[in-house]
Design a protein around this motif. Structure first.
Motif, PDB file in Angstrom:
ATOM      1  N   GLU A 107       0.866  -1.163   0.000  1.00 32.26           N
ATOM      2  CA  GLU A 107       0.000   0.000   0.000  1.00 32.26           C
ATOM      3  C   GLU A 107       0.906   1.217   0.000  1.00 32.26           C
ATOM      4  OE1 GLU A 107      -2.868   0.823   3.276  1.00 32.26           O
ATOM      5  OE2 GLU A 107      -4.082  -0.548   2.086  1.00 32.26           O
ATOM      6  N   LYS A 126      -1.653   5.307   3.977  1.00 31.31           N
ATOM      7  CA  LYS A 126      -1.387   4.951   5.360  1.00 31.31           C
ATOM      8  C   LYS A 126      -1.376   6.213   6.219  1.00 31.31           C
ATOM      9  CE  LYS A 126       1.523   0.989   6.268  1.00 31.31           C
ATOM     10  NZ  LYS A 126       2.920   0.572   6.114  1.00 31.31           N
ATOM     11  N   CYS A 182      -9.223  -9.098   9.667  1.00 34.31           N
ATOM     12  CA  CYS A 182      -8.654  -8.417   8.511  1.00 34.31           C
ATOM     13  C   CYS A 182      -9.674  -7.471   7.910  1.00 34.31           C
ATOM     14  CB  CYS A 182      -8.215  -9.463   7.490  1.00 34.31           C
ATOM     15  SG  CYS A 182      -7.913  -8.794   5.862  1.00 34.31           S
ATOM     16  N   LYS A 201     -10.209  -4.454  10.129  1.00 29.36           N
ATOM     17  CA  LYS A 201      -9.088  -3.525  10.179  1.00 29.36           C
ATOM     18  C   LYS A 201      -8.886  -2.785   8.868  1.00 29.36           C
ATOM     19  CE  LYS A 201      -5.100  -3.016  12.557  1.00 29.36           C
ATOM     20  NZ  LYS A 201      -3.803  -3.407  13.096  1.00 29.36           N
ATOM     21  N   ARG A 202      -9.092  -3.467   7.764  1.00 31.71           N
ATOM     22  CA  ARG A 202      -8.722  -2.843   6.485  1.00 31.71           C
ATOM     23  C   ARG A 202      -9.896  -2.270   5.699  1.00 31.71           C
ATOM     24  NH1 ARG A 202      -3.349  -5.293   5.947  1.00 31.71           N
ATOM     25  NH2 ARG A 202      -3.511  -7.345   6.832  1.00 31.71           N
ATOM     26  N   HIS A 213     -12.945  -8.061   0.092  1.00 38.37           N
ATOM     27  CA  HIS A 213     -13.425  -8.052   1.473  1.00 38.37           C
ATOM     28  C   HIS A 213     -14.787  -8.704   1.616  1.00 38.37           C
ATOM     29  CE1 HIS A 213     -10.073  -6.224   3.432  1.00 38.37           C
ATOM     30  NE2 HIS A 213      -9.926  -5.423   2.390  1.00 38.37           N
TER      31      HIS A 213
END
Ligand code: HEM
Lengths: 300, 477
Positions: free
Chosen positions: B7, B12, B108, B111-112, B189
């Motif tokens: 990424e 970030k 996951c 969080k993402r 996702h």
């Protein structure tokens, strides 16, 4: 009695010719490069490289037509014999179908990206698939009627989807081999190698990844269709039968690959080896399980 | 983060700025969450599941101890038992690994996914030429045109290819940001959540559903307690291909509920019957072990030792042989004859037709006999009071139909999860997320354009697309 067998035979020879031509194309590409380096203005053998490459593609396309005709003829024969026409109902037909799917995939790749040298590897795998099929005993090559459990419309979609995913993994495996060869040649010095006609390492790596991202969802879909079929036929969607378990194992193996690629710097050499390993597992799932382990799917 | 996901530092950083980390994980130590959401763990779990599942296919599952001792020897069998290798898929440790994968993928997602969701609505428009020069794909293009005009054309070019474009005038020129294919990441996702959905459906099914197997004889009615109805087996028969192979086997079933016939259907493999949420499947068939359809009897006169009659008897249907003064009936059968001397009961030891015996009920004048006659041992049973000797020349076994039945309330959830995973994976493999940044700097009446972009995968297609864009920009009229 089976016209299709003649056509399958013809497919075999056409793919063999295509493989030879692709290899010729790669080899001539090398000579051409060396001569061109020797001195400009001189007529070099590289002039042969382009027409050989074109012929290779042409023969592959013709091979695909014959392969398609063989499968359709077999479908018709099956229909006449048993009233169901899925031309992927035994080991032999399945191999011929995988070969077909590999060639379709390969031609799409060649026409999209204009990279020919890959044919030497990927068309080879299709050729080996159909070659291995033709080595099966005659009684495995004919269109035996389906046992009641398989006699269902589910076989059309479940089997074809799963086999197509195998074809994608086969392509990735072929690209993996190509990657390693090219990598080795580069380490030893460019000039001495036939691999100069190959696309760059990065391109091979990316294409292999792409093939796996196509195979991975297809395999999931195929496994799910199998579960739905089992639920409809036997009243249980998952019974840990060796074949379904192995498809799942293969899926896990590629799941690890897909996610490893998400981490920084995972690719290239490692990915190539892994793709070859994955394809060996696919071969085991496809052949090994039928012959070595017992279960519902051992219909060969 | 425990691992480095590919990424760019920008997103970030902006994630931190927006304060995504302000979430308090109810006191859970952040380290645990990091591990649980890590790709390293995911990769290890995939590999672990592959290996564990493979063990279960190499060692045959659920066989008797005798089988394993014969096949592998005593010491190895001890090890198998210790580790549960004879029933891998039902072991706690197997389930635990599977469960951990689910936890892993849900963490996951948690969080993402919010970051991806946010980037769907928010653009990082303003970037410096240095940032662009650091991108994997980038180009610096001088143009003979005025910057405002260039910006408009840029928006057209990128927008025309399906990009979502936003532009902004800043201190150092005009910034354009374009993005496409975020649905590919959303798809990944969706796949992550749906794995949990499938397992949830599976759990619901095992906890609240049932699976059962039963056999049925044509003409008989059976009560199904789980569904509180009765099932009458009307008929069972087989169809064959021309070459004699079995094409299908079929049972006609009638559901009787509250004393009323509700539904009649012929089921065969791949075509079940559903009533009250209970599914009935044709799963097998076989020869019954304590019942036959008919038997052929040879009757010999003991005096002359000649066969005097040859009759076909239907099960349970008395038949007269007037010329001999006999009435015969077939009233019993044992496929693998066994006699219990305590209870004086005859039964079949196994379901196989190893030592078949037929019981005849004979009325001869005032006498009644009930002898068991062995098909494979004719002549060993003699009835002293009778004038005749009886012999079974053959019999037609009753076929039973093997029915699998079950109810699985979790199945719709399982299929929903499957649909989600297929759609999610299809999206993620066919669409890839791309971002393009343009910085347009006026240089008098001319312009310098910095153009760059990245993708989270699909590099080779992106490279092609990027160079096509660059060509179009260079040829801007
Ligand atoms: C449970 C089964 C799982 C399935 C079916 C699954 C499936 C997928 C698929 C199809 C993709 C897209 C791959 C691609 O774009 O090429 C993906 C991406 C990804 N997966 Fe999984 N996955 C699973 C478990 C996990 C777990 C346990 C983690 C934990 C870290 C994880 C982390 C990721 C990440 C970070 C991505 C990249 C997402 C993005 O593009 O933003 N996955 N997964």
């Amino acid at each position: 009695m089976f016209t299709s067998l003649f056509l399958f035979d013809l497919t075999f020879w056409l793919y063999l010719a295509a493989v030879a031509l692709y290899i010729g194309f790669v080899a001539l590409g090398r000579t051409g490069l060396q001569l061109a380096a020797a001195g400009p203005g001189q007529l070099s053998t590289s002039d042969w490289s382009a027409p050989v490459g074109q012929l290779a593609t042409l023969i592959t396309v013709v091979g695909l037509f014959v392969n398609t005709a063989a499968l359709s003829t077999r479908a018709y024969e099956r229909y006449q014999l048993t009233g169901a026409f899925a031309p992927w109902s035994n080991q032999f037909e399945a191999m011929a179908f995988v070969a077909w799917a590999i060639i379709v995939g390969y031609l799409l790749l060649e026409f999209t990206y204009g990279i020919k040298a890959i044919g030497a590897f990927v068309v080879s795998i299709a050729f080996l698939a159909i070659g291995a099929a033709s080595l099966l005993p005659y009684r495995y090559q004919t269109a035996e009627p389906l046992v009641p459990a398989l006699n269902s419309y589910w076989i059309y979609i479940h089997v074809s989807v799963t086999l197509t995913s195998y074809a994608a993994f086969a392509m990735a495996g072929g690209l993996g081999v190509m990657y390693l060869l090219k990598e080795r040649a580069e380490r030893k010095g460019l000039q001495s190698s036939v691999t100069t006609a190959f696309p760059s390492l990065e391109t091979i790596d990316e294409l292999g990844y792409k093939a796996i991202t196509i195979g991975f969802p297809l395999l999931a879909f195929g496994v799910i269709l199998g579960a739905m079929w089992a639920n409809y036929a036997w009243g249980g969607y998952w019974s840990w039968d060796p074949k379904e378990t192995w498809s799942l194992i293969v899926w896990f193996i590629y799941g690890a690959y897909i996610h490893a690629r998400m981490t920084r710097g995972w690719g290239g050499h490692r990915a190539a080896i892994y793709a070859i390993f994955g394809f060996l597992m696919v071969i085991f799932c496809f052949w090994g399980v039928n012959f070595l382990l017992s279960g519902l799917h051992a219909y060969a | 983060m425990a691992d480095s996901i590919a990424e760019d530092p920008l997103s970030k950083k902006s994630a931190e700025l927006v304060g995504w980390n302000r979430f308090d994980w109810s006191g859970l130590p952040g380290k645990v969450v990091d591990v649980l959401s890590s790709l390293k763990l995911a990769i290890s779990l995939f590999i672990a599941l592959a290996i564990l599942s493979a063990i279960g296919t190499v060692i045959q599952q659920g066989e008797s101890s005798d089988f394993y001792i014969k096949e592998y020897g005593e010491p190895l069998f001890q090890w198998f038992q210790t580790f549960g290798f004879t029933d891998v898929y039902n072991q706690t440790w197997f389930r635990a690994v599977l469960g951990l994968l689910i936890v892993n993928s849900l963490t996951c997602f948690y969080k993402r996914f919010p970051g991806i969701w946010r980037s769907m609505r928010q653009s990082q428009i303003n970037v410096s030429p240095t940032f662009i020069a650091g991108l994997k794909q980038h180009a610096e293009i001088p143009l003979d045109r005025e910057s405002g005009h260039v910006a408009e054309q840029m928006i057209d070019i990128l927008g025309g290819k399906g990009y979502r474009v936003s532009a902004k005038r800043t201190d150092n020129g005009i910034s354009v940001f374009a993005t496409k294919g975020i649905m590919g990441r959303v798809g990944a996702h969706v796949a992550h959540v749906s794995a949990a959905v499938i397992v949830l459906g599976g759990l619901i099914g095992t906890v609240t559903g049932f699976q059962d197997f039963g056999i049925g004889l044509p003409g008989e009615t059976y009560y199904i307690p789980q569904g509180d109805f009765s099932l009458k087996v009307e008929k069972f028969w087989m169809d064959y291909y021309e070459n004699g192979a079995v094409k299908s086997y079929n049972s006609t079933l009638t559901v009787i509920d509250d004393g009323q016939e509700k539904l009649t259907k012929t089921i065969f493999v791949n075509n079940p019957l559903v009533y009250n949420g209970i599914w009935l499947y044709q799963s097998s068939y076989g020869d019954h072990w304590d019942r036959i359809d008919s038997a052929r009897i040879l009757i010999a006169d003991k005096g002359s030792d000649q066969v005097v009659s040859d009759v076909m008897l239907e099960w349970g249907t008395p038949m007269e042989v007037p010329e001999l003064g006999l009435t015969l009936n077939v009233t019993g059968f044992a496929a693998d004859f066994s006699f219990d001397s305590k209870t004086k009961q005859v039964s079949s030891k196994t379901s196989e037709h190893k030592n078949p015996a037929v019981q005849l009920t004979i009325a001869e004048g005032d006498h009644r006999f009930n002898p068991w006659l062995f098909v494979d041992f004719p002549g060993i049973i003699d009835i002293p009071e009778s004038k005749y000797a009886f012999e079974i020349a053959g019999y037609l076994p009753s076929k039973y139909t093997g029915l699998q039945m079950g109810r699985n309330p979790g199945i719709t959830i399982v299929w929903t999860g499957c649909l989600m995973i297929v759609v999610g994976m299809a999206l993620s493999s066919s669409i890839f997320h791309r971002r393009l940044w343009v910085n347009i700097q006026p240089q008098g009446t001319k312009t310098v354009l910095h153009f760059g972009g990245n993708t989270h995968k699909g590099n080779i297609d992106f490279t092609r697309e990027f160079s096509a864009f660059t060509e179009r920009i260079k040829g801007m009229a």
